[in-house]
Design a protein around this motif. Structure first.
Motif, PDB file in Angstrom:
ATOM      1  N   HIS A 208      -5.092   7.386  -1.542  1.00 39.60           N
ATOM      2  CA  HIS A 208      -5.077   6.149  -2.568  1.00 39.60           C
ATOM      3  C   HIS A 208      -3.775   5.631  -1.904  1.00 39.60           C
ATOM      4  O   HIS A 208      -4.885   4.069  -1.881  1.00 39.60           O
ATOM      5  CB  HIS A 208      -4.303   6.604  -3.554  1.00 39.60           C
ATOM      6  N   MET A 209      -3.433   5.785  -1.227  1.00 43.47           N
ATOM      7  CA  MET A 209      -1.960   4.907  -0.352  1.00 43.47           C
ATOM      8  C   MET A 209      -3.130   4.078   1.008  1.00 43.47           C
ATOM      9  O   MET A 209      -3.196   2.242   0.874  1.00 43.47           O
ATOM     10  CB  MET A 209      -1.072   5.291  -0.389  1.00 43.47           C
ATOM     11  N   VAL A 210      -4.077   4.401   1.188  1.00 49.83           N
ATOM     12  CA  VAL A 210      -4.825   4.471   2.613  1.00 49.83           C
ATOM     13  C   VAL A 210      -5.822   3.428   1.730  1.00 49.83           C
ATOM     14  O   VAL A 210      -5.725   2.612   2.143  1.00 49.83           O
ATOM     15  CB  VAL A 210      -5.754   5.316   3.179  1.00 49.83           C
ATOM     16  N   ALA A 211      -6.505   3.624   0.753  1.00 44.78           N
ATOM     17  CA  ALA A 211      -7.545   3.113   0.395  1.00 44.78           C
ATOM     18  C   ALA A 211      -7.030   1.506  -0.144  1.00 44.78           C
ATOM     19  O   ALA A 211      -8.052   0.848   0.017  1.00 44.78           O
ATOM     20  CB  ALA A 211      -8.205   3.550  -0.858  1.00 44.78           C
TER      21      ALA A 211
ATOM     22  N   ILE B 205      -7.956  -2.753   0.533  1.00 41.69           N
ATOM     23  CA  ILE B 205      -8.287  -3.662   0.149  1.00 41.69           C
ATOM     24  C   ILE B 205      -8.094  -4.798  -0.481  1.00 41.69           C
ATOM     25  O   ILE B 205      -6.001  -5.141  -0.727  1.00 41.69           O
ATOM     26  CB  ILE B 205      -8.524  -3.430  -1.724  1.00 41.69           C
ATOM     27  N   ASN B 206      -8.129  -6.099   0.475  1.00 32.85           N
ATOM     28  CA  ASN B 206      -7.265  -7.134   0.418  1.00 32.85           C
ATOM     29  C   ASN B 206      -7.710  -7.739  -1.501  1.00 32.85           C
ATOM     30  O   ASN B 206      -8.126  -8.506  -0.910  1.00 32.85           O
ATOM     31  CB  ASN B 206      -7.539  -8.200   1.409  1.00 32.85           C
ATOM     32  N   ALA B 207      -6.623  -7.432  -1.953  1.00 34.69           N
ATOM     33  CA  ALA B 207      -7.889  -7.755  -3.319  1.00 34.69           C
ATOM     34  C   ALA B 207      -6.995  -7.970  -4.321  1.00 34.69           C
ATOM     35  O   ALA B 207      -5.700  -6.848  -4.077  1.00 34.69           O
ATOM     36  CB  ALA B 207      -9.177  -7.657  -4.491  1.00 34.69           C
ATOM     37  N   SER B 208      -6.555  -8.931  -5.654  1.00 36.96           N
ATOM     38  CA  SER B 208      -5.351  -8.121  -6.419  1.00 36.96           C
ATOM     39  C   SER B 208      -5.381  -8.978  -7.925  1.00 36.96           C
ATOM     40  O   SER B 208      -6.259 -10.311  -7.861  1.00 36.96           O
ATOM     41  CB  SER B 208      -3.452  -8.838  -6.353  1.00 36.96           C
TER      42      SER B 208
ATOM     43  N   THR C  17      -3.370   1.945  -5.683  1.00 36.07           N
ATOM     44  CA  THR C  17      -1.921   1.769  -5.577  1.00 36.07           C
ATOM     45  C   THR C  17      -1.167   3.062  -7.013  1.00 36.07           C
ATOM     46  O   THR C  17      -0.306   3.812  -6.512  1.00 36.07           O
ATOM     47  CB  THR C  17      -1.256   0.449  -5.747  1.00 36.07           C
ATOM     48  N   GLY C  18      -1.961   2.232  -8.441  1.00 38.66           N
ATOM     49  CA  GLY C  18      -0.937   3.995  -9.205  1.00 38.66           C
ATOM     50  C   GLY C  18      -0.859   5.129  -9.250  1.00 38.66           C
ATOM     51  O   GLY C  18      -0.414   6.087  -9.207  1.00 38.66           O
ATOM     52  N   LEU C  19      -2.458   5.895  -9.009  1.00 36.92           N
ATOM     53  CA  LEU C  19      -2.684   7.458  -8.890  1.00 36.92           C
ATOM     54  C   LEU C  19      -2.014   7.695  -7.382  1.00 36.92           C
ATOM     55  O   LEU C  19      -0.879   8.436  -7.436  1.00 36.92           O
ATOM     56  CB  LEU C  19      -3.454   7.431  -8.653  1.00 36.92           C
ATOM     57  N   GLY C  20      -1.752   6.536  -6.530  1.00 33.59           N
ATOM     58  CA  GLY C  20      -0.901   7.015  -5.100  1.00 33.59           C
ATOM     59  C   GLY C  20       0.408   7.044  -5.468  1.00 33.59           C
ATOM     60  O   GLY C  20       0.308   8.307  -5.052  1.00 33.59           O
ATOM     61  N   TYR C  21       1.243   6.169  -5.821  1.00 30.01           N
ATOM     62  CA  TYR C  21       2.512   6.358  -6.513  1.00 30.01           C
ATOM     63  C   TYR C  21       2.908   7.494  -7.849  1.00 30.01           C
ATOM     64  O   TYR C  21       3.878   7.778  -7.384  1.00 30.01           O
ATOM     65  CB  TYR C  21       3.134   5.064  -7.169  1.00 30.01           C
TER      66      TYR C  21
ATOM     67  N   ASN D  90       4.783   1.213   0.895  1.00 29.64           N
ATOM     68  CA  ASN D  90       3.995   2.833   0.433  1.00 29.64           C
ATOM     69  C   ASN D  90       3.387   4.074   1.109  1.00 29.64           C
ATOM     70  O   ASN D  90       3.874   4.966   1.291  1.00 29.64           O
ATOM     71  CB  ASN D  90       2.934   2.534  -0.695  1.00 29.64           C
ATOM     72  N   LEU D  91       2.730   3.387   1.944  1.00 28.67           N
ATOM     73  CA  LEU D  91       2.533   4.597   3.433  1.00 28.67           C
ATOM     74  C   LEU D  91       3.646   4.538   4.199  1.00 28.67           C
ATOM     75  O   LEU D  91       3.963   6.144   4.104  1.00 28.67           O
ATOM     76  CB  LEU D  91       1.679   3.801   4.303  1.00 28.67           C
ATOM     77  N   ALA D  92       4.741   4.225   4.399  1.00 28.41           N
ATOM     78  CA  ALA D  92       5.774   4.246   4.555  1.00 28.41           C
ATOM     79  C   ALA D  92       6.455   5.139   4.047  1.00 28.41           C
ATOM     80  O   ALA D  92       7.309   6.273   4.800  1.00 28.41           O
ATOM     81  CB  ALA D  92       6.766   3.028   5.057  1.00 28.41           C
TER      82      ALA D  92
END
Length: 548
Positions: free
Chosen positions: A172-175, A179-182, A154-158, A196-198
């Motif tokens: 990165h946004m797709v990846a 991933i269902n984790a945090s 997420t960080g790299l994607g943004y 984010n993808l939108a």
């Protein structure tokens, strides 16, 4: 026009709500819960409260691990980022990165590097920004923690999205969405990923439209808008399911802005959202929604109203922390005024189009720079991996004979420079009756024994000691700046560690013993003789054990 009805900071950094369970007493739990609350407060615009909470958490959790502290410092960097204080954001990133390196945590390292790269980019320091992002990619490849992998994607994607490097952001946004984790509990994570993808697709469409206004990219624009609307609809559906009013409102605004520009279908809804007071200044969401409303009015032929809304949106965009929001709002106003014949607007439109093309070329140049940085990082990483493989025993993971030889040459050079006064101890470790273990239990068990011994030795050796396997069941420890007394104590620790091992088999546990010899160089004794002297010492120990 950007279709960004909320701050990227709010959605990208995945903080929980500001309210939540009370802080527990375990230092790691204190910092984890505090980090989640810090990000939640910051994303709601309460940055001062977020930073005050972070300060208290750091004071109240002195026993927390470096990894736990890294998570809180990352949250602090998020708060500073939202605040627009790039200098302090960089400081927080440095703290997070240092703690990540200390704990060998590539997940937090990747997150810290992408945030630091974003802060550097906002300061106009593009080269260090791209190098940080390339390093973040490399650390991400080493990360095995699913939650930190998700955040790192997420960080790299943004970060790439903020640089308008859509091609690098999308994977990165797709990846992250897959991933269902945090690292911290967050019910709204699926909403964040979809939003984010939108935003990515809608921003991509907006810039294509500005750069190629004569329908040269019409198909690409339409494709990205369609994809962006699909993700916005999915985000709204998930937000409604989760029941968080703040996320529902944000997703509804995004979905409205992403709808096809048919004029009128969502006019009243857009006006209702535009008129609401719930628009954080740094987010630029009022400007984004105002742009969508102005377009709808324009399509319906209500040009005077459209221009008035566009002017309000352009004025609101100045307070946004994202220059792309401002550019989109100003560009839309100039386009409308030019088509209405407002004096001077045509010259403004010509300049805006020229600037859009220049920025597109700059984007392509930055993309090439990013790809080059990634290639350099890949080559450097491959070199490190190859060197590590050349110096590492593949069975046990400690050094091999080549690693020992390099270490011996290094200490010999140091001893020569220091006049031979720097003490160095070398231990030779040999397992007792290892051949019997192999003959009785087989080589699979024998290999497990060797791995257990290597781990035990590494566990009691000092951080800068060289641990190597010479071959068979013989290991060596080279201890820099260890005199005779320190060498003897290290030999005792190694002996005790191995004597305490028990390796399980189908026939029961195998207990182990080892003979450890030690020799020390310094004060006239040559480093080159250490291995032979320590080997002889080990055989003396083994002989005494047999006599007993």
């Amino acid at each position: 026009m950007s279709s960004r009805p909320r701050s990227a900071e709010r959605l990208i950094f995945r903080g929980s709500d500001a309210t939540g369970p009370g802080l527990h007493q375990t230092p790691g739990v204190i910092l984890s819960e505090a980090a989640a609350r810090v990000m939640g407060l910051a994303q709601d615009g309460a940055v001062d409260d977020a930073l005050a909470l972070a300060g208290r958490a750091l004071e109240d959790a002195p026993g927390a691990t470096p990894s736990d502290q890294a998570g809180l410092w990352y949250a602090i960097s998020v708060a500073r980022h939202i605040q627009g204080d790039n200098d302090r954001a960089l400081h927080a990133c440095e703290q997070c990165l240092g703690l990540a390196v200390e704990s060998d945590n590539p997940g937090w390292a990747s997150n810290a590097l992408s945030m630091r790269g974003m802060a550097a980019a906002r300061q106009g320091r593009m080269e260090p920004a791209l190098l940080d992002l390339a390093r973040a990619e490399s650390e991400l490849e080493r990360c095995e923690d699913a939650g930190l992998r998700c955040w790192a994607h997420t960080g790299l994607g943004y970060a790439y999205l903020e640089l308008r490097l859509y091609e690098l952001s999308l994977p990165h946004m797709v990846a992250a969405q897959e991933i269902n984790a945090s690292p911290f509990p967050l019910v709204q994570a699926p909403v964040i990923d979809l939003m984010n993808l939108a935003e990515l697709h809608l921003r991509w469409a907006d810039e294509l439209e500005r750069v190629f206004p004569d329908d040269l990219a019409e198909e690409d624009v339409a494709a990205h808008r369609k994809e962006g609307h699909v993700y916005a609809e999915r985000a709204l559906a998930v937000a409604l399911e989760k029941g968080n009013p703040r996320f529902v409102a944000t997703c509804r605004a995004m979905e409205l802005c992403a709808r096809p520009r048919d004029g009128g279908a969502s006019l009243e809804e857009l006006r209702e959202v535009f008129d609401t007071e719930d628009h954080p200044e740094y987010a630029g969401s009022r400007a984004v929604v105002g742009g969508a409303l102005a377009r709808s009015l324009w399509v319906l032929g209500r040009r005077d109203e459209a221009q008035e809304v566009a002017r309000l949106a352009a004025t609101a965009s100045v307070a946004a922390s994202d220059w792309q929001v401002t550019a989109s709002a100003q560009w839309l106003l100039v386009e409308m005024e030019a088509q209405c014949g407002v004096p001077g607007a045509e010259h403004g439109r010509a300049y805006a189009r020229l600037l859009s093309r220049v920025l597109w070329q700059q984007r392509l140049s930055t993309l090439q720079g990013a790809q080059a940085a990634l290639e350099v990082e890949r080559i450097a990483r491959d070199h490190v991996v190859a060197r590590r493989a050349a110096l590492e025993d593949p069975l046990t993971g400690v050094g091999n004979r080549r690693a020992l030889d390099e270490a011996l040459r290094s200490v010999q050079a140091e001893a020569t420079t220091a006049g031979g006064d720097v003490p160095v101890s070398l231990l030779v470790v040999d397992l007792d009756d290892f051949k019997r273990i192999n003959d009785t239990y087989g080589h699979v068990v024998g290999d497990e024994v060797l791995r257990a011994v290597a781990m035990a030795i590494r566990g009691v050796a000092r951080a800068d000691d060289t641990v190597a396997r010479l071959g068979g069941d013989e290991f060596v420890v080279l201890a820099r700046r260890a005199d005779t007394a320190n060498g003897a104590r290290l030999a005792e620790r190694v002996t005790t560690a191995i004597d305490g091992l028990a390796v399980g088999t189908r026939s029961g546990a195998i207990t182990l013993r080892a003979s450890v010899g030690v020799a020390t160089a310094g004060s006239g004794r040559d480093v080159g003789t250490l291995l032979a002297l320590a080997d002889a010492s080990m055989y003396d120990v083994k002989a005494r054990i047999r006599r007993r």
